[in-house]
Design a protein around this motif. Structure first.
Motif, PDB file in Angstrom:
ATOM      1  N   ARG A 130      -2.642  19.082 -13.052  1.00  9.10           N
ATOM      2  CA  ARG A 130      -2.518  17.849 -12.298  1.00  9.10           C
ATOM      3  C   ARG A 130      -1.665  16.829 -13.049  1.00  9.10           C
ATOM      4  NH1 ARG A 130      -7.972  15.708 -11.592  1.00  9.10           N
ATOM      5  NH2 ARG A 130      -8.270  17.593 -10.382  1.00  9.10           N
ATOM      6  N   VAL A 131      -0.728  16.216 -12.348  1.00  8.33           N
ATOM      7  CA  VAL A 131       0.060  15.089 -12.843  1.00  8.33           C
ATOM      8  C   VAL A 131      -0.021  14.006 -11.787  1.00  8.33           C
ATOM      9  CG1 VAL A 131       2.343  14.288 -13.568  1.00  8.33           C
ATOM     10  CG2 VAL A 131       1.645  16.624 -14.077  1.00  8.33           C
ATOM     11  N   ILE A 132      -0.437  12.813 -12.168  1.00  5.05           N
ATOM     12  CA  ILE A 132      -0.623  11.741 -11.188  1.00  5.05           C
ATOM     13  C   ILE A 132       0.708  11.332 -10.576  1.00  5.05           C
ATOM     14  CG2 ILE A 132      -1.445   9.385 -10.838  1.00  5.05           C
ATOM     15  CD1 ILE A 132      -3.680  11.330 -11.509  1.00  5.05           C
ATOM     16  N   VAL A 133       0.762  11.297  -9.251  1.00  5.46           N
ATOM     17  CA  VAL A 133       1.891  10.734  -8.501  1.00  5.46           C
ATOM     18  C   VAL A 133       1.282   9.730  -7.544  1.00  5.46           C
ATOM     19  CG1 VAL A 133       3.786  11.198  -6.901  1.00  5.46           C
ATOM     20  CG2 VAL A 133       3.233  12.865  -8.695  1.00  5.46           C
ATOM     21  N   ALA A 134       1.595   8.450  -7.721  1.00  4.08           N
ATOM     22  CA  ALA A 134       0.877   7.420  -6.968  1.00  4.08           C
ATOM     23  C   ALA A 134       1.660   6.118  -6.968  1.00  4.08           C
ATOM     24  CB  ALA A 134      -0.508   7.208  -7.575  1.00  4.08           C
ATOM     25  N   GLY A 135       1.128   5.147  -6.231  1.00  4.76           N
ATOM     26  CA  GLY A 135       1.759   3.831  -6.172  1.00  4.76           C
ATOM     27  C   GLY A 135       2.882   3.778  -5.148  1.00  4.76           C
ATOM     28  N   GLU A 167      15.284   0.142  -3.720  1.00  8.53           N
ATOM     29  CA  GLU A 167      14.412  -0.172  -2.586  1.00  8.53           C
ATOM     30  C   GLU A 167      13.094   0.578  -2.725  1.00  8.53           C
ATOM     31  OE1 GLU A 167      16.086   0.568   1.232  1.00  8.53           O
ATOM     32  OE2 GLU A 167      18.046  -0.277   0.707  1.00  8.53           O
ATOM     33  N   VAL A 168      12.022  -0.009  -2.204  1.00  7.63           N
ATOM     34  CA  VAL A 168      10.766   0.711  -2.034  1.00  7.63           C
ATOM     35  C   VAL A 168      10.860   1.459  -0.717  1.00  7.63           C
ATOM     36  CG1 VAL A 168       8.263   0.529  -1.751  1.00  7.63           C
ATOM     37  CG2 VAL A 168       9.444  -0.995  -3.343  1.00  7.63           C
ATOM     38  N   ILE A 169      10.784   2.789  -0.765  1.00  4.39           N
ATOM     39  CA  ILE A 169      10.977   3.576   0.458  1.00  4.39           C
ATOM     40  C   ILE A 169       9.694   4.232   0.957  1.00  4.39           C
ATOM     41  CG2 ILE A 169      13.425   3.987   0.042  1.00  4.39           C
ATOM     42  CD1 ILE A 169      12.696   6.780  -0.992  1.00  4.39           C
ATOM     43  N   HIS A 170       8.612   4.118   0.164  1.00  4.52           N
ATOM     44  CA  HIS A 170       7.357   4.751   0.581  1.00  4.52           C
ATOM     45  C   HIS A 170       6.235   4.189  -0.282  1.00  4.52           C
ATOM     46  CE1 HIS A 170       4.786   7.838   2.304  1.00  4.52           C
ATOM     47  NE2 HIS A 170       4.478   8.302   1.108  1.00  4.52           N
ATOM     48  N   GLU A 171       5.020   4.222   0.229  1.00  4.98           N
ATOM     49  CA  GLU A 171       3.860   3.840  -0.563  1.00  4.98           C
ATOM     50  C   GLU A 171       2.751   4.853  -0.310  1.00  4.98           C
ATOM     51  OE1 GLU A 171       1.282  -0.100  -1.848  1.00  4.98           O
ATOM     52  OE2 GLU A 171       2.876  -0.257  -0.356  1.00  4.98           O
ATOM     53  N   PHE A 172       2.223   5.421  -1.402  1.00  4.06           N
ATOM     54  CA  PHE A 172       1.192   6.438  -1.275  1.00  4.06           C
ATOM     55  C   PHE A 172      -0.167   5.806  -0.982  1.00  4.06           C
ATOM     56  CE2 PHE A 172       4.343   8.329  -4.212  1.00  4.06           C
ATOM     57  CZ  PHE A 172       4.673   9.451  -3.487  1.00  4.06           C
ATOM     58  N   ASN A 173      -1.028   6.586  -0.368  1.00  4.90           N
ATOM     59  CA  ASN A 173      -2.392   6.142  -0.102  1.00  4.90           C
ATOM     60  C   ASN A 173      -3.241   6.420  -1.336  1.00  4.90           C
ATOM     61  OD1 ASN A 173      -4.942   5.577   0.818  1.00  4.90           O
ATOM     62  ND2 ASN A 173      -5.089   7.368   2.148  1.00  4.90           N
ATOM     63  N   ASP A 174      -3.532   5.396  -2.106  1.00  2.00           N
ATOM     64  CA  ASP A 174      -4.306   5.553  -3.336  1.00  2.00           C
ATOM     65  C   ASP A 174      -5.708   4.967  -3.180  1.00  2.00           C
ATOM     66  OD1 ASP A 174      -2.107   6.721  -4.578  1.00  2.00           O
ATOM     67  OD2 ASP A 174      -1.322   4.785  -5.225  1.00  2.00           O
ATOM     68  N   THR A 175      -6.331   5.234  -2.050  1.00  3.34           N
ATOM     69  CA  THR A 175      -7.670   4.709  -1.779  1.00  3.34           C
ATOM     70  C   THR A 175      -8.584   5.847  -1.349  1.00  3.34           C
ATOM     71  OG1 THR A 175      -7.174   4.273   0.552  1.00  3.34           O
ATOM     72  CG2 THR A 175      -6.701   2.510  -1.021  1.00  3.34           C
TER      73      THR A 175
END
Length: 300
Positions: free
Chosen positions: A195-200, A215-223
């Motif tokens: 596992r390698v964290i990919v988030a934010g 640019e910010v092109i995506h935001e992961f669901n970290d909830t």
């Protein structure tokens, strides 16, 4: 270590990073920018691994006022200086740097990779790069080396290394799909060794002559459930109050974590016992179900 991906296209280069940053064993987990734009060189420096190493590397590069090609020549010395300035590192501590920009010598955009385990010797990267690599693409040799336990699973290792090479994405949508694949295949993988964290947030940067655009092109669901899967079997507060991996139906905090309370803390940050370092107090355990990402205390 979290997501860094890039590709060179002759007259430009593109870089994609997430913003996840976390302390050893994920006791704290927040957001950081992983690259430094250098507009006067049509270049970007990106780092992976220990965040303090990334900060030190940016300081070293920021103090040098020469061309892209000359900066690339000086990069190993500067990166070694940044690495050594932070004191002793364990053999498992990983540090990577990537210098991407417009080369006058080559007449096009080029990318170099520098790895701590290779003493930061320069390695030119052609085409596309991603780390961590999704299971649908061939991993790079250094990534396989870092996952030494794969030697115990030769069939799995062979199947992964026989996947096709990563093609250079042709659009931002393809970069998003690639990042989603890295998160699904690696950040949410059940085995914590893989596992390698990919988030934010997903940051996309385009470097062209005389222009750097981010640019910010995506935001992961970290909830919720996704956060629990990201931090499973770590020392994050939510993982400590999750059911223990031994199958006892007790909270990890009341089972195997408690048993190790007076052992050296796995994070190895302050030479303290686990009880006096990353183990939750009773008050923190009560708050843990409502916690999201816990901002790292980088200078603690």
């Amino acid at each position: 270590m979290t997501l860094i991906a890039f590709a060179t296209y002759g007259n430009r280069a593109e870089l994609v990073t997430d913003t996840a940053a976390y302390t050893p064993w994920c006791r704290e987990f927040g957001h950081r920018t992983k690259f430094m734009a250098m507009p006067h060189l049509d270049a970007i420096l990106a780092t992976q691994g220990d965040h303090t190493f990334g900060v030190a590397a940016q300081i070293e590069f920021g103090e040098l006022d020469v061309s892209f090609d000359d900066t690339a020549d000086h990069a190993p010395q500067m990166l070694r200086s940044a690495w050594n300035s932070l004191g002793e590192r364990t053999p498992e501590t990983e540090g990577s740097a990537f210098f991407i920009g417009n080369s006058t010598k080559a007449g096009e955009f080029v990318a170099y990779r520098y790895l701590a385990e290779h003493n930061f010797e320069p390695e030119q990267v052609t085409g596309a790069h991603i780390m961590p690599t999704p299971l649908t693409y061939r991993p790079q040799s250094f990534e396989v080396e870092r996952l030494g336990w794969l030697d115990e699973n030769p069939q799995w290792r062979e199947e992964w290394t026989e996947q096709p090479e990563l093609p250079a994405p042709a659009s931002r949508a393809q970069w998003i799909d690639l990042a989603d694949a890295a998160r699904t295949h690696r950040a949410l993988f059940p085995d914590p060794r893989f596992r390698v964290i990919v988030a934010g947030k997903l940051m996309w940067t385009r470097i062209a002559p005389g222009r750097i655009r981010t640019e910010v092109i995506h935001e992961f669901n970290d909830t919720g459930d996704e956060l629990d899967r990201l931090v499973a079997n770590t020392l994050h507060p939510r993982a400590q109050i999750a059911p223990c991996g031994c199958g006892s139906d007790k909270r990890a905090l009341d089972c195997h974590i408690t048993a190790a309370a007076d052992e050296p803390c796995p994070c190895e940050r302050y030479n303290k016992t686990f009880r006096n370092c990353c183990m939750l107090t009773d008050a923190e355990a009560e708050q843990a179900p409502t916690l999201g990402l816990v901002q790292p205390r980088i200078n603690a």
